[in-house]
Design a protein around this motif. Structure first.
Motif, short mmCIF file in Angstrom:
data_model
loop_
_atom_site.label_atom_id
_atom_site.label_comp_id
_atom_site.label_asym_id
_atom_site.label_seq_id
_atom_site.Cartn_x
_atom_site.Cartn_y
_atom_site.Cartn_z
N TYR A 1 0.84 -1.21 0.00
CA TYR A 1 0.00 0.00 0.00
C TYR A 1 0.87 1.26 0.00
O TYR A 1 0.62 2.20 -0.76
N ASP A 2 1.90 1.27 0.83
CA ASP A 2 2.72 2.47 0.94
C ASP A 2 3.55 2.72 -0.31
O ASP A 2 4.05 3.83 -0.52
N ALA A 3 3.70 1.71 -1.16
CA ALA A 3 4.47 1.88 -2.38
C ALA A 3 3.64 2.44 -3.54
O ALA A 3 4.19 2.77 -4.60
N GLN A 4 2.32 2.57 -3.34
CA GLN A 4 1.44 3.04 -4.42
C GLN A 4 1.31 4.56 -4.39
O GLN A 4 1.22 5.16 -3.31
N PRO A 5 1.28 5.21 -5.54
CA PRO A 5 1.11 6.67 -5.56
C PRO A 5 -0.29 7.09 -5.12
O PRO A 5 -1.26 6.37 -5.32
N VAL A 6 -0.38 8.24 -4.50
CA VAL A 6 -1.68 8.77 -4.06
C VAL A 6 -2.57 8.98 -5.29
O VAL A 6 -2.12 9.49 -6.32
N ARG B 1 -8.34 2.54 -5.58
CA ARG B 1 -9.73 2.67 -5.17
C ARG B 1 -10.00 1.64 -4.06
O ARG B 1 -9.18 0.74 -3.82
N GLU B 2 -11.14 1.79 -3.41
CA GLU B 2 -11.42 0.97 -2.23
C GLU B 2 -11.36 -0.53 -2.54
O GLU B 2 -10.83 -1.31 -1.75
N ILE B 3 -11.92 -0.94 -3.66
CA ILE B 3 -11.93 -2.36 -4.01
C ILE B 3 -10.52 -2.89 -4.23
O ILE B 3 -10.23 -4.05 -3.93
N ILE C 1 -14.19 -4.16 5.32
CA ILE C 1 -14.65 -2.77 5.32
C ILE C 1 -13.48 -1.92 4.83
O ILE C 1 -12.44 -1.85 5.48
N SER C 2 -13.64 -1.31 3.67
CA SER C 2 -12.60 -0.49 3.07
C SER C 2 -13.24 0.83 2.68
O SER C 2 -13.85 0.95 1.63
N GLY C 3 -13.13 1.81 3.57
CA GLY C 3 -13.84 3.08 3.37
C GLY C 3 -12.89 4.26 3.42
O GLY C 3 -12.20 4.47 4.43
N THR C 4 -12.84 5.03 2.35
CA THR C 4 -11.98 6.20 2.30
C THR C 4 -12.80 7.48 2.44
O THR C 4 -13.94 7.55 1.97
N ASN D 1 -17.46 2.48 -5.11
CA ASN D 1 -16.01 2.31 -5.10
C ASN D 1 -15.29 3.64 -5.29
O ASN D 1 -15.11 4.11 -6.42
N ALA D 2 -14.85 4.25 -4.19
CA ALA D 2 -14.27 5.59 -4.24
C ALA D 2 -12.75 5.53 -4.41
O ALA D 2 -12.09 4.59 -3.96
N THR D 3 -12.20 6.57 -5.01
CA THR D 3 -10.76 6.72 -5.16
C THR D 3 -10.17 7.34 -3.91
O THR D 3 -10.72 8.29 -3.35
N LEU D 4 -9.03 6.79 -3.46
CA LEU D 4 -8.33 7.37 -2.32
C LEU D 4 -7.67 8.67 -2.76
O LEU D 4 -6.89 8.69 -3.72
N GLN D 5 -8.00 9.74 -2.07
CA GLN D 5 -7.51 11.06 -2.45
C GLN D 5 -6.58 11.62 -1.39
O GLN D 5 -6.66 11.24 -0.22
N ASP D 6 -5.72 12.52 -1.80
CA ASP D 6 -4.77 13.14 -0.87
C ASP D 6 -5.52 13.77 0.30
O ASP D 6 -6.48 14.52 0.10
N GLY D 7 -5.08 13.44 1.51
CA GLY D 7 -5.71 13.97 2.71
C GLY D 7 -6.77 13.07 3.31
O GLY D 7 -7.24 13.32 4.42
N HIS D 8 -7.15 12.01 2.59
CA HIS D 8 -8.16 11.07 3.12
C HIS D 8 -7.58 10.19 4.22
O HIS D 8 -6.39 9.85 4.21
#
Length: 600
Positions: free
Chosen positions: A336-341, A345-347, A371-374, A390-397
């Motif tokens: 997870y930490d290796a992926q760019p912001v 997405r949640e799925i 449960i994967s909620g951003t 299915n939401a995209t993880l955004q900067d600051g989430h």
């Protein structure tokens, strides 16, 4: 994949189904019908054929019920689901009702001021539930009528009952033979002068007979009923198609298998004194006994407490399952930490995490839908991601990731809140308060005889100091390769069950700001004897051993808010995570773990 992402809540179908139900109410001359999320076994989890509440209303939470009257349909939900229900039901036809703050009896009195008749299926309500409801309705003119289920009348494509295969949970994992367990239960019956007890809870049945099943997704239980006799013999009512020759041989001569259809007639033929647990046995079971000559004794399900107090073999298995699961989590978090912001997405998180658990080659199932909620989705306490949400993880989430695995040696459940990009100071402050509450429970020593209600406030105190709180319990019981939610133990304002050594619980305070973010941090813990302290009383004390070893994200901690003792706890916890988990990791994940467990 164990988890699917199709949309199961269909709020647009609710109004037509409610109209069909009201036509049946007219034919039956009823003013209403109760639709609980329950089945004839009264466990927390239901098979698709029994998910009547979701089918009728669209609401898919794990607890709640609908009271469908001629002119209003109330959907009763607790604090976990007050955001979720608004998105899952047609609010023009179904009215969310805050429960238990508003009781069913009070609501019915308000809606039926001149009285009326409300129908119910006696298989879907416990003895205690209906006794309490009748008492609360006394003098209201509102009567209850028991009848066959009216939702089944209108559910044309209702799924078939499950026929999952049963398998043996061998003594190497159970710790005790089912003969030993049956003798323990029988001795308890004899001490109380009882001749038999009825068991309907699927996990009690699984524990007692050292079997596991596949009738309920995510929970390795089989549907069936049992009558346990004071001579340790058991009448087991279960579909023969579920049992292999190996299972028959395991059960032996003292467990007599019958078809489920024989259960009611057998109840009517029982003699002597028969124990019923009013909190778990359906009302229909009491009615069947009343039709015969047996005397009813109300008492606790005889398997429920010994099931909750894990033996040394079960605890050792849980420790190993958590180390295995912790390594899978760390592999995932390193990825997870290796992926760019903005790339995930949640799925994506759900699929990747399930892949790492599957790679252990020991995963039997996930223990619940992850449960994967951003961002705002994280504020939905029991959020279930679908293709539509299915939401995209955004900067600051903030991302709430609550998941677990079913392994033959243990059941896991872990929540970590993760940052996506750079998170604000307010979110960090709230996260740190939640962490302080989790630490308070983790390091607590307490006298024997206390219950979850007595210690719940320790987890909430840091939030209370800031005028904040959360609307769920701090912890639930967890089974041994059984249900991820297990009673009777728990940590909450309402749980009065005394805590005993061997009980496994979750420790999961949280905080949720609707429309903005959610936070939860969860480890599993087991109750143990506390060592004696110099100069202390001779008073016996208990404490908790942590089972979960996965680092807590240091980037979300405001270290200046922590006391020296809290800082020492998190640093020591992280050292233990590194020591226990690193040998199980890939080189890349081990390097990530070393960085994430550096001292604060």
């Amino acid at each position: 994949m164990f988890q699917s992402f199709h949309e199961t809540a269909r709020p647009e179908q609710g109004p037509a189904r409610l109209a069909d139900l009201r036509e049946v109410l007219d034919r039956e001359r009823l003013d209403g019908f109760l639709v609980p999320r329950a089945d004839v076994h009264q466990g927390e989890y239901v098979a698709p054929r029994d998910d009547r509440l979701a089918w009728l209303t669209g609401f898919t939470g794990s607890a709640g019920f609908c009271a469908a009257l001629r002119n209003v349909a109330g959907v009763f939900i607790d604090g976990r689901y007050r955001t979720q229900v608004k998105a899952q039901v047609d609010l023009h036809h179904f009215a969310p009702v805050p429960w238990p703050e508003t009781s069913l009896a009070a609501w019915l009195r308000q809606q039926l001021p001149t009285g009326g008749t409300v129908g119910l299926d006696p298989w879907l309500h416990t003895v205690g539930e209906i006794v309490a409801l009748e008492a609360a309705l006394a003098g209201s003119g509102i009567a209850l009528r028991e009848l066959n289920n009216l939702v089944d009348v209108i559910w044309a494509d209702q799924p078939d009952a499950p026929l999952g295969l049963v398998r043996v949970q061998d003594i190497a994992r159970a710790g005790l033979s089912h003969g030993n367990k049956r003798q323990t239960v029988a001795a308890d019956l004899r001490r109380k002068g009882e001749d038999a007890a009825v068991i309907t809870l699927p996990d009690s049945l699984a524990w007692l007979l050292n079997i596991r099943g596949s009738d309920i997704p995510r929970n390795p239980v089989a549907h069936g009923f049992a009558v346990v006799h004071s001579d340790a013999q058991v009448d087991l009512f279960i579909e023969a198609a579920k049992l292999s020759p190996e299972v028959y041989a395991h059960l032996g001569d003292e467990v007599i298998v019958h078809a489920p259809e024989a259960f009611v007639d057998t109840l009517g033929r029982l003699t002597g004194t028969v124990r019923l647990d009013k909190n778990s046995v359906p009302l229909a079971v009491q009615r069947a006994l009343e039709a015969g000559t047996a005397q009813i004794s109300l008492g606790r399900d005889p398997a429920i407490l010994p099931k909750a107090c894990k033996n040394s073999v079960e605890i050792a298995g849980s420790r190993e399952a958590h180390l295995r699961d912790g390594a899978a989590m760390c592999e995932f978090l390193s990825w997870y930490d290796a992926q760019p912001v903005g790339a995930l997405r949640e799925i994506d998180l759900v699929r990747q995490l399930e892949g790492y658990r599957t790679a252990t080659n020991a995963l039997e199932e996930i223990s619940f839908d992850t449960i994967s909620g951003t961002g705002p989705n994280g504020a939905v306490i029991h959020y279930r991601v679908t293709e539509a949400t299915n939401a995209t993880l955004q900067d600051g989430h903030l991302v709430v990731l609550d998941s677990g695995g079913q392994y033959v040696d243990g059941t896991t459940d872990i929540t970590r809140t993760l940052p996506a990009g750079t998170v604000g100071a307010e979110e960090k402050a709230c996260f740190t308060r939640v962490l302080q509450g989790m630490i308070a429970i983790s390091q607590l020593r307490f006298p024997r005889g206390l219950s979850g209600r007595d210690i719940d406030g320790f987890a909430r105190a840091p939030l209370w100091a800031a005028g904040l709180d959360y609307d769920h319990g701090t912890g639930h019981g967890v089974g041994s390769y059984l249900c991820v939610h297990e009673g009777p133990q728990g940590i909450s304002r309402r749980n009065i069950e005394v805590l005993h050594p061997g009980m496994i619980l979750s420790n999961e305070p949280g905080y949720y700001r609707e429309g903005a973010f959610g936070i939860r941090i969860e480890n599993l813990i087991v109750v143990t004897e506390a060592p004696a302290l110099a100069g202390a009383d001779a008073r016996p004390m208990l404490q908790f051993e942590t089972l979960t070893y996965v680092p807590i994200d240091r980037r979300l901690i405001d270290a200046d808010m922590l006391s020296t003792a809290e800082r020492d706890w998190i640093n020591a916890y992280h050292v233990t995570c590194r020591d226990k988990i690193s040998p199980r990791l890939s080189d890349e994940a081990a390097l990530w773990l070393a960085q994430m467990t550096a001292p604060l």
